[in-house]
Design an enzyme around this catalytic site. Structure first.
Site, PDB file in Angstrom:
ATOM      1  CD  GLU A   1       2.074  -7.585   0.115  1.00 27.77           C
ATOM      2  OE1 GLU A   1       1.675  -8.104  -0.955  1.00 27.77           O
ATOM      3  OE2 GLU A   1       2.481  -6.428   0.189  1.00 27.77           O
TER       4      GLU A   1
ATOM      5  CB  CYS B   1       1.260  -4.676  -2.846  1.00 30.33           C
ATOM      6  SG  CYS B   1       0.688  -4.376  -1.174  1.00 30.33           S
TER       7      CYS B   1
END
Length: 508
Positions: A266, A300
Protein backbone atom coordinates in the site's frame (compact mmCIF):
# COMPACT_ATOMS: atom_id res chain seq x y z
CA UNK A 1 6.96 11.20 31.09
CA UNK A 2 9.34 13.31 28.99
CA UNK A 3 8.26 16.37 31.02
CA UNK A 4 6.07 17.33 33.93
CA UNK A 5 3.31 18.08 31.44
CA UNK A 6 -0.08 16.85 32.70
CA UNK A 7 -0.86 16.13 29.06
CA UNK A 8 1.17 12.91 29.36
CA UNK A 9 -0.17 11.54 32.65
CA UNK A 10 -2.76 9.32 30.95
CA UNK A 11 -0.02 7.20 29.36
CA UNK A 12 0.33 5.18 32.55
CA UNK A 13 -3.24 3.94 31.98
CA UNK A 14 -2.03 2.03 28.91
CA UNK A 15 1.15 0.64 30.42
CA UNK A 16 3.62 3.29 29.26
CA UNK A 17 6.35 4.94 31.32
CA UNK A 18 9.12 7.44 30.67
CA UNK A 19 11.39 4.55 29.59
CA UNK A 20 9.95 1.67 27.54
CA UNK A 21 11.23 -1.55 26.02
CA UNK A 22 10.26 -1.62 22.37
CA UNK A 23 10.40 -5.30 21.54
CA UNK A 24 7.93 -8.05 22.47
CA UNK A 25 9.52 -11.34 21.43
CA UNK A 26 9.06 -14.92 22.62
CA UNK A 27 6.30 -13.73 24.94
CA UNK A 28 8.39 -11.22 26.88
CA UNK A 29 9.47 -7.61 26.70
CA UNK A 30 13.13 -7.05 25.92
CA UNK A 31 15.15 -4.72 23.72
CA UNK A 32 18.85 -4.40 22.98
CA UNK A 33 18.88 -1.82 20.22
CA UNK A 34 19.42 1.95 20.31
CA UNK A 35 17.64 4.27 22.75
CA UNK A 36 15.39 6.80 21.00
CA UNK A 37 13.02 9.54 22.09
CA UNK A 38 9.55 9.82 20.60
CA UNK A 39 8.51 13.43 19.98
CA UNK A 40 5.28 15.37 20.15
CA UNK A 41 4.90 16.90 16.66
CA UNK A 42 2.94 19.83 18.11
CA UNK A 43 6.09 21.10 19.88
CA UNK A 44 8.89 18.62 19.01
CA UNK A 45 9.46 17.92 22.70
CA UNK A 46 10.14 14.38 23.99
CA UNK A 47 7.17 12.33 25.17
CA UNK A 48 9.10 9.27 26.36
CA UNK A 49 12.10 7.08 25.58
CA UNK A 50 12.05 3.71 23.84
CA UNK A 51 14.73 1.06 23.46
CA UNK A 52 14.41 -0.33 19.95
CA UNK A 53 14.81 -3.97 18.93
CA UNK A 54 18.17 -5.34 17.81
CA UNK A 55 18.74 -7.99 15.16
CA UNK A 56 19.41 -10.44 18.00
CA UNK A 57 15.98 -9.63 19.44
CA UNK A 58 14.52 -10.13 15.98
CA UNK A 59 16.10 -13.55 15.53
CA UNK A 60 14.97 -14.70 18.96
CA UNK A 61 11.47 -13.50 18.16
CA UNK A 62 11.29 -15.29 14.80
CA UNK A 63 12.46 -18.60 16.26
CA UNK A 64 9.73 -18.42 18.90
CA UNK A 65 7.22 -17.31 16.29
CA UNK A 66 8.01 -20.36 14.15
CA UNK A 67 7.23 -22.65 17.08
CA UNK A 68 4.11 -20.72 18.03
CA UNK A 69 2.82 -21.00 14.46
CA UNK A 70 2.67 -24.80 14.79
CA UNK A 71 0.32 -24.38 17.76
CA UNK A 72 -1.79 -21.47 16.50
CA UNK A 73 -2.62 -22.95 13.10
CA UNK A 74 -4.09 -26.02 14.82
CA UNK A 75 -6.48 -23.95 16.93
CA UNK A 76 -9.90 -24.02 15.27
CA UNK A 77 -10.81 -20.94 13.24
CA UNK A 78 -13.85 -20.07 15.42
CA UNK A 79 -11.64 -20.26 18.52
CA UNK A 80 -9.09 -18.00 16.84
CA UNK A 81 -11.99 -15.67 16.13
CA UNK A 82 -12.86 -15.66 19.82
CA UNK A 83 -9.30 -14.61 20.67
CA UNK A 84 -9.55 -11.73 18.18
CA UNK A 85 -12.91 -10.80 19.74
CA UNK A 86 -11.18 -10.52 23.11
CA UNK A 87 -8.49 -8.33 21.55
CA UNK A 88 -11.25 -6.05 20.27
CA UNK A 89 -12.79 -5.91 23.74
CA UNK A 90 -9.41 -5.02 25.24
CA UNK A 91 -9.02 -2.19 22.74
CA UNK A 92 -12.56 -0.97 23.49
CA UNK A 93 -11.73 -0.72 27.18
CA UNK A 94 -8.84 1.67 26.39
CA UNK A 95 -10.31 3.40 23.32
CA UNK A 96 -10.08 6.97 24.58
CA UNK A 97 -6.56 6.54 25.99
CA UNK A 98 -5.26 4.91 22.81
CA UNK A 99 -6.93 7.54 20.64
CA UNK A 100 -5.36 10.28 22.74
CA UNK A 101 -1.94 8.64 22.45
CA UNK A 102 -2.31 8.38 18.70
CA UNK A 103 -3.20 12.05 18.47
CA UNK A 104 -0.30 13.01 20.74
CA UNK A 105 2.39 10.93 19.03
CA UNK A 106 1.29 11.09 15.38
CA UNK A 107 -0.30 14.56 15.34
CA UNK A 108 -3.77 13.88 13.91
CA UNK A 109 -6.70 15.54 15.68
CA UNK A 110 -8.28 13.69 18.60
CA UNK A 111 -11.45 12.70 16.73
CA UNK A 112 -9.34 11.07 14.04
CA UNK A 113 -7.11 9.38 16.63
CA UNK A 114 -10.09 7.80 18.38
CA UNK A 115 -11.59 6.94 15.00
CA UNK A 116 -8.45 5.09 13.97
CA UNK A 117 -8.48 2.89 17.06
CA UNK A 118 -12.19 2.28 16.46
CA UNK A 119 -11.25 1.06 13.00
CA UNK A 120 -9.08 -1.66 14.54
CA UNK A 121 -11.97 -2.63 16.83
CA UNK A 122 -14.24 -2.81 13.78
CA UNK A 123 -11.68 -5.05 12.07
CA UNK A 124 -11.73 -7.35 15.10
CA UNK A 125 -15.52 -7.59 14.84
CA UNK A 126 -15.30 -8.30 11.11
CA UNK A 127 -12.66 -10.97 11.67
CA UNK A 128 -14.77 -12.74 14.30
CA UNK A 129 -17.54 -13.29 11.75
CA UNK A 130 -15.01 -14.26 9.11
CA UNK A 131 -13.62 -16.99 11.37
CA UNK A 132 -16.74 -19.08 10.64
CA UNK A 133 -16.74 -18.33 6.91
CA UNK A 134 -13.29 -19.31 5.62
CA UNK A 135 -15.05 -21.36 2.98
CA UNK A 136 -13.58 -23.33 0.10
CA UNK A 137 -15.44 -24.42 -3.02
CA UNK A 138 -16.78 -27.91 -3.70
CA UNK A 139 -16.27 -28.56 -7.41
CA UNK A 140 -18.02 -31.23 -9.52
CA UNK A 141 -15.57 -33.77 -10.91
CA UNK A 142 -15.82 -35.13 -14.45
CA UNK A 143 -14.70 -38.52 -13.11
CA UNK A 144 -17.12 -40.95 -11.41
CA UNK A 145 -16.65 -41.49 -7.68
CA UNK A 146 -14.39 -38.44 -7.43
CA UNK A 147 -14.85 -35.19 -5.54
CA UNK A 148 -12.93 -31.93 -5.95
CA UNK A 149 -12.71 -29.30 -3.25
CA UNK A 150 -10.60 -26.37 -2.10
CA UNK A 151 -8.82 -26.27 1.25
CA UNK A 152 -7.58 -23.03 2.76
CA UNK A 153 -4.69 -23.36 5.22
CA UNK A 154 -2.58 -20.77 7.07
CA UNK A 155 0.63 -19.45 5.53
CA UNK A 156 2.39 -19.58 8.91
CA UNK A 157 3.81 -16.13 9.65
CA UNK A 158 2.74 -12.76 8.21
CA UNK A 159 5.04 -9.75 8.44
CA UNK A 160 3.35 -6.36 8.82
CA UNK A 161 5.34 -3.14 8.36
CA UNK A 162 3.23 -0.06 9.07
CA UNK A 163 3.68 3.67 8.51
CA UNK A 164 3.43 6.68 10.83
CA UNK A 165 0.23 8.12 9.36
CA UNK A 166 -1.96 5.17 10.39
CA UNK A 167 0.15 3.49 13.06
CA UNK A 168 -2.56 1.09 14.22
CA UNK A 169 -5.36 0.96 11.60
CA UNK A 170 -3.15 -0.70 8.99
CA UNK A 171 -2.07 -3.22 11.61
CA UNK A 172 -5.75 -3.98 12.18
CA UNK A 173 -6.44 -4.50 8.47
CA UNK A 174 -3.68 -7.09 8.36
CA UNK A 175 -3.30 -8.64 11.80
CA UNK A 176 -6.98 -9.27 12.55
CA UNK A 177 -7.40 -11.17 9.29
CA UNK A 178 -4.02 -12.92 9.51
CA UNK A 179 -4.77 -14.15 13.04
CA UNK A 180 -8.19 -15.64 12.29
CA UNK A 181 -6.66 -17.28 9.22
CA UNK A 182 -4.27 -19.10 11.56
CA UNK A 183 -1.11 -17.08 11.05
CA UNK A 184 1.27 -15.61 13.58
CA UNK A 185 2.04 -11.91 13.11
CA UNK A 186 5.39 -10.11 13.18
CA UNK A 187 4.77 -6.37 13.37
CA UNK A 188 7.28 -3.59 12.85
CA UNK A 189 5.66 -0.28 13.64
CA UNK A 190 6.87 3.05 12.31
CA UNK A 191 10.06 4.23 14.06
CA UNK A 192 8.47 7.60 14.88
CA UNK A 193 5.36 6.14 16.57
CA UNK A 194 6.81 3.51 18.94
CA UNK A 195 4.49 4.23 21.86
CA UNK A 196 1.36 3.23 19.95
CA UNK A 197 3.17 0.04 18.86
CA UNK A 198 3.99 -0.79 22.48
CA UNK A 199 0.57 0.11 23.89
CA UNK A 200 -1.32 -1.94 21.30
CA UNK A 201 0.99 -4.91 21.76
CA UNK A 202 0.58 -4.88 25.53
CA UNK A 203 -3.17 -5.34 25.14
CA UNK A 204 -2.77 -8.17 22.63
CA UNK A 205 -0.16 -9.85 24.85
CA UNK A 206 -2.52 -9.76 27.84
CA UNK A 207 -5.23 -11.54 25.85
CA UNK A 208 -2.84 -14.27 24.69
CA UNK A 209 -1.51 -14.78 28.21
CA UNK A 210 -5.03 -14.94 29.68
CA UNK A 211 -5.85 -17.72 27.22
CA UNK A 212 -2.63 -19.67 27.91
CA UNK A 213 -1.42 -19.15 24.35
CA UNK A 214 2.18 -18.43 23.32
CA UNK A 215 2.95 -14.73 23.31
CA UNK A 216 5.02 -15.30 20.18
CA UNK A 217 1.78 -15.60 18.20
CA UNK A 218 1.99 -11.79 18.11
CA UNK A 219 5.56 -10.51 17.89
CA UNK A 220 6.16 -6.76 17.75
CA UNK A 221 9.26 -4.65 17.36
CA UNK A 222 10.04 -0.95 17.31
CA UNK A 223 12.90 -0.15 15.00
CA UNK A 224 14.06 1.26 11.72
CA UNK A 225 15.22 0.02 8.35
CA UNK A 226 17.39 -2.75 9.81
CA UNK A 227 14.38 -4.61 11.23
CA UNK A 228 12.27 -3.95 8.14
CA UNK A 229 15.02 -5.31 5.90
CA UNK A 230 15.27 -8.43 8.07
CA UNK A 231 11.53 -9.06 7.66
CA UNK A 232 11.74 -8.58 3.88
CA UNK A 233 14.65 -11.03 3.57
CA UNK A 234 13.33 -13.69 5.96
CA UNK A 235 12.24 -16.88 4.17
CA UNK A 236 10.30 -17.86 7.30
CA UNK A 237 7.81 -15.09 6.49
CA UNK A 238 5.86 -16.08 3.34
CA UNK A 239 3.84 -12.85 3.17
CA UNK A 240 4.96 -9.29 3.92
CA UNK A 241 2.50 -6.42 4.06
CA UNK A 242 4.19 -3.04 3.65
CA UNK A 243 2.68 0.43 3.89
CA UNK A 244 4.87 3.41 3.08
CA UNK A 245 6.59 5.28 0.27
CA UNK A 246 6.85 3.99 -3.28
CA UNK A 247 10.64 4.11 -3.06
CA UNK A 248 10.90 1.86 0.00
CA UNK A 249 7.97 -0.28 -1.13
CA UNK A 250 9.75 -1.04 -4.39
CA UNK A 251 12.81 -2.21 -2.45
CA UNK A 252 10.67 -4.39 -0.18
CA UNK A 253 8.93 -5.92 -3.19
CA UNK A 254 12.22 -6.73 -4.94
CA UNK A 255 13.70 -8.27 -1.79
CA UNK A 256 10.66 -10.43 -1.07
CA UNK A 257 10.27 -11.44 -4.72
CA UNK A 258 13.92 -12.52 -4.83
CA UNK A 259 13.11 -15.22 -2.27
CA UNK A 260 9.78 -16.09 -3.97
CA UNK A 261 7.73 -14.60 -1.16
CA UNK A 262 4.50 -12.62 -1.51
CA UNK A 263 3.85 -8.95 -0.79
CA UNK A 264 0.87 -6.73 -0.06
CA UNK A 265 1.89 -3.17 -0.90
CA UNK A 266 0.00 0.00 0.00
CA UNK A 267 2.14 2.81 -1.35
CA UNK A 268 1.51 6.36 -2.52
CA UNK A 269 -1.72 7.92 -3.72
CA UNK A 270 -2.42 10.96 -5.91
CA UNK A 271 -6.15 11.08 -5.54
CA UNK A 272 -8.60 13.24 -7.46
CA UNK A 273 -12.12 14.48 -6.83
CA UNK A 274 -14.12 15.41 -9.94
CA UNK A 275 -16.98 17.91 -9.58
CA UNK A 276 -19.34 17.77 -12.56
CA UNK A 277 -21.63 20.59 -13.73
CA UNK A 278 -24.67 18.88 -12.15
CA UNK A 279 -23.05 18.22 -8.76
CA UNK A 280 -24.39 19.17 -5.33
CA UNK A 281 -21.91 22.01 -4.76
CA UNK A 282 -22.29 22.18 -0.98
CA UNK A 283 -21.83 18.43 -0.59
CA UNK A 284 -18.78 18.52 -2.83
CA UNK A 285 -17.17 21.44 -0.99
CA UNK A 286 -17.66 19.81 2.43
CA UNK A 287 -16.21 16.57 1.12
CA UNK A 288 -13.16 18.25 -0.40
CA UNK A 289 -12.41 20.04 2.87
CA UNK A 290 -12.23 16.75 4.78
CA UNK A 291 -10.46 14.93 1.96
CA UNK A 292 -7.75 17.57 1.53
CA UNK A 293 -7.26 18.88 5.09
CA UNK A 294 -7.99 15.81 7.24
CA UNK A 295 -4.90 14.30 8.94
CA UNK A 296 -3.02 17.38 7.67
CA UNK A 297 -2.99 15.87 4.19
CA UNK A 298 -1.03 12.85 5.39
CA UNK A 299 -3.47 10.11 4.36
CA UNK A 300 -2.62 7.94 1.40
CA UNK A 301 -6.21 8.68 0.32
CA UNK A 302 -5.96 12.46 0.78
CA UNK A 303 -7.41 14.45 -2.12
CA UNK A 304 -4.43 16.02 -3.91
CA UNK A 305 -6.19 17.09 -7.13
CA UNK A 306 -9.56 18.81 -7.44
CA UNK A 307 -11.01 18.71 -10.96
CA UNK A 308 -13.76 21.30 -11.45
CA UNK A 309 -16.07 21.58 -14.44
CA UNK A 310 -15.61 25.02 -15.97
CA UNK A 311 -19.27 25.94 -15.29
CA UNK A 312 -18.96 25.44 -11.50
CA UNK A 313 -15.28 26.31 -11.11
CA UNK A 314 -15.71 29.75 -9.54
CA UNK A 315 -18.60 28.72 -7.28
CA UNK A 316 -16.84 25.68 -5.79
CA UNK A 317 -13.60 27.58 -5.37
CA UNK A 318 -15.35 30.44 -3.59
CA UNK A 319 -16.91 28.04 -1.06
CA UNK A 320 -13.62 26.24 -0.51
CA UNK A 321 -11.61 29.40 0.04
CA UNK A 322 -14.15 30.55 2.63
CA UNK A 323 -13.97 27.18 4.42
CA UNK A 324 -10.17 27.07 4.37
CA UNK A 325 -9.93 30.45 6.08
CA UNK A 326 -12.04 29.08 8.96
CA UNK A 327 -9.85 26.00 9.57
CA UNK A 328 -8.42 26.10 13.08
CA UNK A 329 -4.74 25.12 13.16
CA UNK A 330 -3.32 24.02 16.50
CA UNK A 331 -2.84 21.39 19.17
CA UNK A 332 -4.56 18.25 17.86
CA UNK A 333 -5.79 17.41 21.36
CA UNK A 334 -7.70 20.69 21.70
CA UNK A 335 -11.41 20.85 20.89
CA UNK A 336 -12.18 22.60 17.63
CA UNK A 337 -8.81 21.97 15.98
CA UNK A 338 -9.19 20.72 12.41
CA UNK A 339 -5.56 20.85 11.30
CA UNK A 340 -2.84 19.44 13.52
CA UNK A 341 0.88 19.42 12.77
CA UNK A 342 2.74 17.50 10.14
CA UNK A 343 4.44 14.51 11.70
CA UNK A 344 8.10 15.60 11.66
CA UNK A 345 10.22 18.73 11.13
CA UNK A 346 11.42 17.08 7.91
CA UNK A 347 7.81 16.94 6.70
CA UNK A 348 7.51 20.67 7.33
CA UNK A 349 10.70 21.31 5.32
CA UNK A 350 9.41 19.13 2.49
CA UNK A 351 6.24 21.23 2.43
CA UNK A 352 8.27 24.44 2.07
CA UNK A 353 10.46 22.92 -0.65
CA UNK A 354 7.38 21.61 -2.43
CA UNK A 355 5.77 25.05 -2.49
CA UNK A 356 8.87 26.50 -4.18
CA UNK A 357 8.81 23.76 -6.83
CA UNK A 358 5.10 24.38 -7.42
CA UNK A 359 5.70 28.11 -7.90
CA UNK A 360 8.53 27.40 -10.34
CA UNK A 361 6.13 25.32 -12.46
CA UNK A 362 3.50 28.03 -12.72
CA UNK A 363 1.39 27.24 -9.67
CA UNK A 364 -0.66 30.14 -8.31
CA UNK A 365 -1.27 30.04 -4.56
CA UNK A 366 -4.88 30.97 -3.80
CA UNK A 367 -4.64 30.48 -0.03
CA UNK A 368 -2.02 29.19 2.41
CA UNK A 369 1.37 28.16 1.11
CA UNK A 370 3.36 28.96 4.24
CA UNK A 371 4.74 27.11 7.24
CA UNK A 372 3.51 28.40 10.59
CA UNK A 373 6.31 29.89 12.67
CA UNK A 374 6.92 28.24 16.04
CA UNK A 375 8.19 25.05 17.63
CA UNK A 376 5.66 22.64 16.09
CA UNK A 377 5.41 21.22 12.57
CA UNK A 378 2.41 23.31 11.52
CA UNK A 379 1.69 24.50 7.98
CA UNK A 380 -1.19 26.35 6.37
CA UNK A 381 -3.81 24.45 4.39
CA UNK A 382 -3.06 25.35 0.80
CA UNK A 383 -5.00 25.61 -2.46
CA UNK A 384 -3.08 26.04 -5.71
CA UNK A 385 -4.32 26.78 -9.21
CA UNK A 386 -2.12 24.92 -11.69
CA UNK A 387 -2.07 23.23 -15.09
CA UNK A 388 -2.73 19.48 -15.21
CA UNK A 389 0.41 19.20 -17.35
CA UNK A 390 2.74 20.48 -14.61
CA UNK A 391 5.19 17.73 -13.61
CA UNK A 392 4.67 18.39 -9.90
CA UNK A 393 0.99 17.40 -10.19
CA UNK A 394 2.09 13.82 -10.95
CA UNK A 395 3.90 13.60 -7.59
CA UNK A 396 2.58 13.14 -4.06
CA UNK A 397 3.37 15.94 -1.61
CA UNK A 398 2.43 14.53 1.79
CA UNK A 399 0.87 17.71 3.18
CA UNK A 400 -2.42 19.67 3.00
CA UNK A 401 -1.79 20.95 -0.53
CA UNK A 402 -4.66 20.84 -3.03
CA UNK A 403 -4.20 21.40 -6.78
CA UNK A 404 -7.25 22.88 -8.54
CA UNK A 405 -7.68 22.00 -12.22
CA UNK A 406 -10.36 23.00 -14.74
CA UNK A 407 -11.99 20.68 -17.30
CA UNK A 408 -14.70 20.89 -19.99
CA UNK A 409 -16.05 17.34 -20.39
CA UNK A 410 -16.49 14.05 -18.53
CA UNK A 411 -13.96 12.34 -20.80
CA UNK A 412 -11.34 15.02 -20.15
CA UNK A 413 -11.85 14.71 -16.37
CA UNK A 414 -11.41 10.92 -16.44
CA UNK A 415 -8.27 11.29 -18.55
CA UNK A 416 -6.79 13.73 -16.01
CA UNK A 417 -7.77 11.44 -13.13
CA UNK A 418 -5.98 8.50 -14.78
CA UNK A 419 -2.92 10.46 -15.94
CA UNK A 420 -0.82 9.97 -12.80
CA UNK A 421 1.38 6.96 -11.91
CA UNK A 422 -0.63 6.21 -8.76
CA UNK A 423 -4.05 4.57 -8.64
CA UNK A 424 -5.41 4.46 -5.10
CA UNK A 425 -8.60 6.49 -4.62
CA UNK A 426 -10.89 8.69 -6.70
CA UNK A 427 -14.33 10.26 -6.48
CA UNK A 428 -16.86 12.02 -8.68
CA UNK A 429 -19.69 14.36 -7.67
CA UNK A 430 -22.63 14.09 -10.04
CA UNK A 431 -26.37 13.32 -10.10
CA UNK A 432 -26.28 11.89 -13.61
CA UNK A 433 -26.61 8.06 -13.69
CA UNK A 434 -24.76 7.93 -17.00
CA UNK A 435 -21.76 9.69 -15.47
CA UNK A 436 -21.87 7.41 -12.42
CA UNK A 437 -21.86 4.15 -14.34
CA UNK A 438 -19.29 5.30 -16.87
CA UNK A 439 -17.11 6.40 -13.93
CA UNK A 440 -17.20 3.02 -12.17
CA UNK A 441 -17.01 1.07 -15.45
CA UNK A 442 -14.07 -0.21 -17.53
CA UNK A 443 -13.36 3.16 -19.18
CA UNK A 444 -13.77 5.16 -15.97
CA UNK A 445 -11.44 5.58 -13.00
CA UNK A 446 -8.44 3.24 -12.97
CA UNK A 447 -8.13 3.33 -9.16
CA UNK A 448 -8.72 0.62 -6.58
CA UNK A 449 -11.22 2.87 -4.77
CA UNK A 450 -13.83 4.51 -7.00
CA UNK A 451 -16.33 6.67 -5.08
CA UNK A 452 -19.42 8.68 -5.98
CA UNK A 453 -20.57 11.75 -4.01
CA UNK A 454 -18.24 11.06 -1.04
CA UNK A 455 -14.60 12.01 -0.32
CA UNK A 456 -11.59 10.01 -1.48
CA UNK A 457 -10.69 9.21 2.12
CA UNK A 458 -12.48 7.63 5.08
CA UNK A 459 -12.94 4.10 3.70
CA UNK A 460 -15.07 1.59 5.62
CA UNK A 461 -13.50 -1.71 6.69
CA UNK A 462 -16.07 -3.93 4.95
CA UNK A 463 -14.56 -3.38 1.51
CA UNK A 464 -11.13 -4.38 0.27
CA UNK A 465 -8.66 -1.49 0.59
CA UNK A 466 -5.90 -0.92 -1.94
CA UNK A 467 -4.94 0.54 -5.28
CA UNK A 468 -3.50 -0.08 -8.71
CA UNK A 469 -0.41 0.94 -10.70
CA UNK A 470 2.33 2.52 -8.55
CA UNK A 471 0.13 2.24 -5.45
CA UNK A 472 1.00 -1.44 -5.30
CA UNK A 473 -2.00 -3.59 -6.19
CA UNK A 474 -2.52 -5.24 -2.80
CA UNK A 475 -5.87 -5.51 -1.02
CA UNK A 476 -6.33 -5.42 2.75
CA UNK A 477 -9.19 -5.23 5.28
CA UNK A 478 -12.61 -6.53 4.18
CA UNK A 479 -14.35 -8.37 1.34
CA UNK A 480 -12.31 -11.43 0.30
CA UNK A 481 -8.91 -9.96 1.21
CA UNK A 482 -8.53 -12.87 3.65
CA UNK A 483 -7.60 -15.17 0.75
CA UNK A 484 -4.21 -13.46 0.48
CA UNK A 485 -3.36 -14.59 4.01
CA UNK A 486 -3.96 -18.29 3.31
CA UNK A 487 -2.61 -21.09 1.15
CA UNK A 488 -5.15 -22.57 -1.25
CA UNK A 489 -5.00 -26.27 -2.15
CA UNK A 490 -7.15 -27.92 -4.80
CA UNK A 491 -7.91 -31.45 -3.60
CA UNK A 492 -9.24 -34.29 -5.74
CA UNK A 493 -10.47 -37.31 -3.77
CA UNK A 494 -11.08 -40.72 -5.33
CA UNK A 495 -13.52 -42.66 -3.15
CA UNK A 496 -14.05 -45.50 -5.66
CA UNK A 497 -12.05 -48.53 -6.84
CA UNK A 498 -11.33 -47.45 -10.41
CA UNK A 499 -8.78 -44.97 -11.80
CA UNK A 500 -10.44 -42.94 -14.55
CA UNK A 501 -8.12 -40.18 -15.78
CA UNK A 502 -9.07 -36.60 -16.55
CA UNK A 503 -9.72 -35.62 -20.16
CA UNK A 504 -10.57 -39.29 -20.88
CA UNK A 505 -6.92 -40.33 -21.17
CA UNK A 506 -6.33 -44.09 -21.43
CA UNK A 507 -2.87 -44.92 -20.12
CA UNK A 508 -1.98 -48.62 -20.31
Amino acid sequence: MGSANNEYEFLSEIGLTSHNLGSYVAGKWQANGPLVSTLNPANNQPIAQVVEASLEDYEQGLKACEEAAKIWMQVTAPKRGDIVRQIGDALRSKLDYLGRLLSLEMGKILAEGIGEVQEVIDMCDFAVGLSRQLNGSVIPSERPNHMMLEMWNPLGIVGVITAFNFPCAVLGWNACIALVCGNCVVWKGAPTTPLITIAMTKLVAEVLEKNNLPGAIFTAMCGGAEIGEAIAKDTRIPLVSFTGSSRVGSMVQQTVNARSGKTLLELSGNNAIIVMDDADIQLAARSVLFAAVGTAGQRCTTCRRLLLHESVYDKVLEQLLTSYKQVKIGNPLEKGTLLGPLHTPESKKNFEKGIEVIKSQGGKILTGGKAVEGEGNFVEPTIIEISADAAVVKEELFAPVLYVLKFKSFGEAVAINNSVPQGLSSSIFTRNPENIFRWIGPLGSDCGIVNVNIPTNGAEIGGAFGGEKATGGGREAGSDSWKQYMRRSTCTINYGNELPLAQGINFG
